[in-house]
Design a protein around this motif. Structure first.
Motif, mmCIF file in Angstrom:
data_model
loop_
_atom_site.group_PDB
_atom_site.id
_atom_site.type_symbol
_atom_site.label_atom_id
_atom_site.label_comp_id
_atom_site.label_asym_id
_atom_site.label_seq_id
_atom_site.Cartn_x
_atom_site.Cartn_y
_atom_site.Cartn_z
ATOM 1 N N THR A 53 0.816 -1.209 0.000
ATOM 2 C CA THR A 53 0.000 0.000 0.000
ATOM 3 C C THR A 53 0.851 1.259 0.000
ATOM 4 O O THR A 53 1.811 1.377 0.758
ATOM 5 C CB THR A 53 -0.923 0.028 1.236
ATOM 6 O OG1 THR A 53 -1.865 -1.041 1.137
ATOM 7 C CG2 THR A 53 -1.682 1.344 1.345
ATOM 8 N N ALA A 54 0.457 2.206 -0.847
ATOM 9 C CA ALA A 54 0.941 3.587 -0.771
ATOM 10 C C ALA A 54 -0.260 4.456 -0.446
ATOM 11 O O ALA A 54 -1.343 4.278 -1.025
ATOM 12 C CB ALA A 54 1.568 4.025 -2.088
ATOM 13 N N ILE A 55 -0.090 5.391 0.492
ATOM 14 C CA ILE A 55 -1.194 6.274 0.884
ATOM 15 C C ILE A 55 -0.738 7.717 0.858
ATOM 16 O O ILE A 55 0.389 8.038 1.263
ATOM 17 C CB ILE A 55 -1.741 5.891 2.283
ATOM 18 C CG1 ILE A 55 -3.009 6.674 2.603
ATOM 19 C CG2 ILE A 55 -0.689 6.070 3.375
ATOM 20 C CD1 ILE A 55 -3.763 6.150 3.821
ATOM 21 N N GLU A 56 -1.593 8.580 0.344
ATOM 22 C CA GLU A 56 -1.342 10.016 0.352
ATOM 23 C C GLU A 56 -1.908 10.551 1.670
ATOM 24 O O GLU A 56 -3.127 10.542 1.878
ATOM 25 C CB GLU A 56 -2.040 10.669 -0.844
ATOM 26 C CG GLU A 56 -1.379 11.924 -1.374
ATOM 27 C CD GLU A 56 -1.452 13.104 -0.421
ATOM 28 O OE1 GLU A 56 -2.309 13.108 0.490
ATOM 29 O OE2 GLU A 56 -0.636 14.019 -0.577
ATOM 30 N N PRO A 57 -1.066 10.974 2.612
ATOM 31 C CA PRO A 57 -1.548 11.277 3.968
ATOM 32 C C PRO A 57 -2.632 12.344 4.052
ATOM 33 O O PRO A 57 -3.539 12.237 4.884
ATOM 34 C CB PRO A 57 -0.273 11.727 4.693
ATOM 35 C CG PRO A 57 0.820 11.019 3.972
ATOM 36 C CD PRO A 57 0.402 11.034 2.531
ATOM 37 N N SER A 58 -2.567 13.360 3.222
ATOM 38 C CA SER A 58 -3.522 14.456 3.371
ATOM 39 C C SER A 58 -4.887 14.138 2.778
ATOM 40 O O SER A 58 -5.910 14.657 3.243
ATOM 41 C CB SER A 58 -2.967 15.735 2.728
ATOM 42 O OG SER A 58 -2.765 15.546 1.334
ATOM 43 N N THR A 59 -4.932 13.272 1.768
ATOM 44 C CA THR A 59 -6.208 12.968 1.109
ATOM 45 C C THR A 59 -6.722 11.561 1.405
ATOM 46 O O THR A 59 -7.909 11.284 1.204
ATOM 47 C CB THR A 59 -6.064 13.095 -0.415
ATOM 48 O OG1 THR A 59 -5.172 12.078 -0.903
ATOM 49 C CG2 THR A 59 -5.536 14.471 -0.805
ATOM 50 N N GLY A 60 -5.828 10.666 1.861
ATOM 51 C CA GLY A 60 -6.225 9.287 2.077
ATOM 52 C C GLY A 60 -6.250 8.452 0.814
ATOM 53 O O GLY A 60 -6.614 7.271 0.854
ATOM 54 N N GLU A 61 -5.863 9.038 -0.316
ATOM 55 C CA GLU A 61 -5.799 8.272 -1.566
ATOM 56 C C GLU A 61 -4.853 7.089 -1.393
ATOM 57 O O GLU A 61 -3.752 7.236 -0.871
ATOM 58 C CB GLU A 61 -5.298 9.154 -2.715
ATOM 59 C CG GLU A 61 -5.058 8.397 -4.012
ATOM 60 C CD GLU A 61 -4.280 9.187 -5.034
ATOM 61 O OE1 GLU A 61 -3.963 8.625 -6.103
ATOM 62 O OE2 GLU A 61 -3.957 10.366 -4.767
ATOM 63 N N THR A 62 -5.269 5.904 -1.821
ATOM 64 C CA THR A 62 -4.419 4.724 -1.714
ATOM 65 C C THR A 62 -4.199 4.086 -3.076
ATOM 66 O O THR A 62 -5.076 4.120 -3.950
ATOM 67 C CB THR A 62 -5.014 3.671 -0.762
ATOM 68 O OG1 THR A 62 -6.311 3.279 -1.235
ATOM 69 C CG2 THR A 62 -5.140 4.215 0.651
#
Length: 266
Positions: free
Chosen positions: A224-233
């Motif tokens: 998993t990669a997650i964009e911390p500010s948006t929660g996009e995974t």
């Protein structure tokens, strides 16, 4: 815990309790910013994940540790991360599996490490610790204990909610699994991103104030990669295939059926 101080003493002392180093998470507003969970030798999953993100020089990727062991190609995982350092900003954290490997290279008994997936790492390096390249050893020694930005904290395993990150116990940061009672919100008020505790079904555990992104890639889950500010995974499996949500699968199947029927009536 008895062996932990001996192992950590072999690592770069400047990295054992890194300062908070609070910085802006993004170099530019449009720059990509992703945290990536436990890879565990799943090189195909990592390659597909990076191809999807397609990082450039302004982007930042934060790896939460446990690059090696269990999966089939730990060597290639490290090769990929070293190459990434020439393409974008890479923040690489230390996991407990890197601690075990460094302990073995320093002369500690290798039984626990081998039984924890170390045999797969040895195989990827040609069957011998002596075949691990110097730049890989340098990489393992340079890993950070944690990383902290304006709104988020990144650490491999866990944290004590009432303790500032530079003062955290190393056994907690690298070895302690999430269990009940779950940790409370960190005293800084920042959201904490961590790995180490495999999540069933390959699903991210999001409590609101902490997020666990070890989604069990080597065991049939996902990286998993997650964009911390948006929660996009973004998620890929150990074979390098992207995860498809049930709705995406339904849409794709409907599209294929529509195209098939359309071809029949042309």
């Amino acid at each position: 815990k008895i062996l932990l101080p001996r192992i950590l003493s072999q690592l770069d002392p400047r990295r054992r309790s890194a300062p908070a180093n609070v910085t802006s998470a993004r170099i530019r507003p449009e720059a990509a910013f992703f945290a990536i969970g436990d890879i565990h030798g799943c090189a195909k999953a990592l390659r597909s994940l990076i191809e999807t993100i397609a990082p450039t020089a302004d982007d930042e990727l934060i790896f939460l540790g446990d690059y090696i062991d269990r999966g089939p190609d730990s060597k290639n995982v490290i090769d990929q991360i070293l190459e990434l350092q020439n393409r974008c900003r890479v923040i690489a954290l230390r996991g407990n599996h890197e601690i075990m490997l460094m302990g073995v290279t320093a002369g500690l008994d290798d039984t626990i490490w081998r039984n924890s997936g170390g045999h797969a790492t040895l195989a990827s390096y040609g069957g011998s610790l002596q075949k691990i390249p110097d730049d890989h050893i340098d990489f393992f020694r340079s890993l950070r204990a944690f990383y902290e930005v304006e709104e988020s904290i990144f650490v491999h395993a866990n944290y004590v909610h009432s303790v500032a990150m530079p003062l955290q116990d190393e056994a907690t940061m690298f070895w302690k699994h999430l269990d009940f009672p779950l940790p409370l919100p960190h005293c800084s008020g920042k959201r904490v991103f961590l790995g180490h505790t495999p999540q069933p079904g390959g699903n991210v555990l999001d409590s609101g104030y902490f997020v666990c992104i070890d989604t069990y890639c080597f065991g049939g889950g996902y990286l998993t990669a997650i964009e911390p500010s948006t929660g996009e995974t973004i998620q890929t499996d150990r074979h390098g295939h992207a995860r498809r949500t049930p709705m995406r699968t339904i849409v794709d199947r409907f599209g294929r059926a529509t195209r098939f029927l359309g071809s029949k009536f042309q």
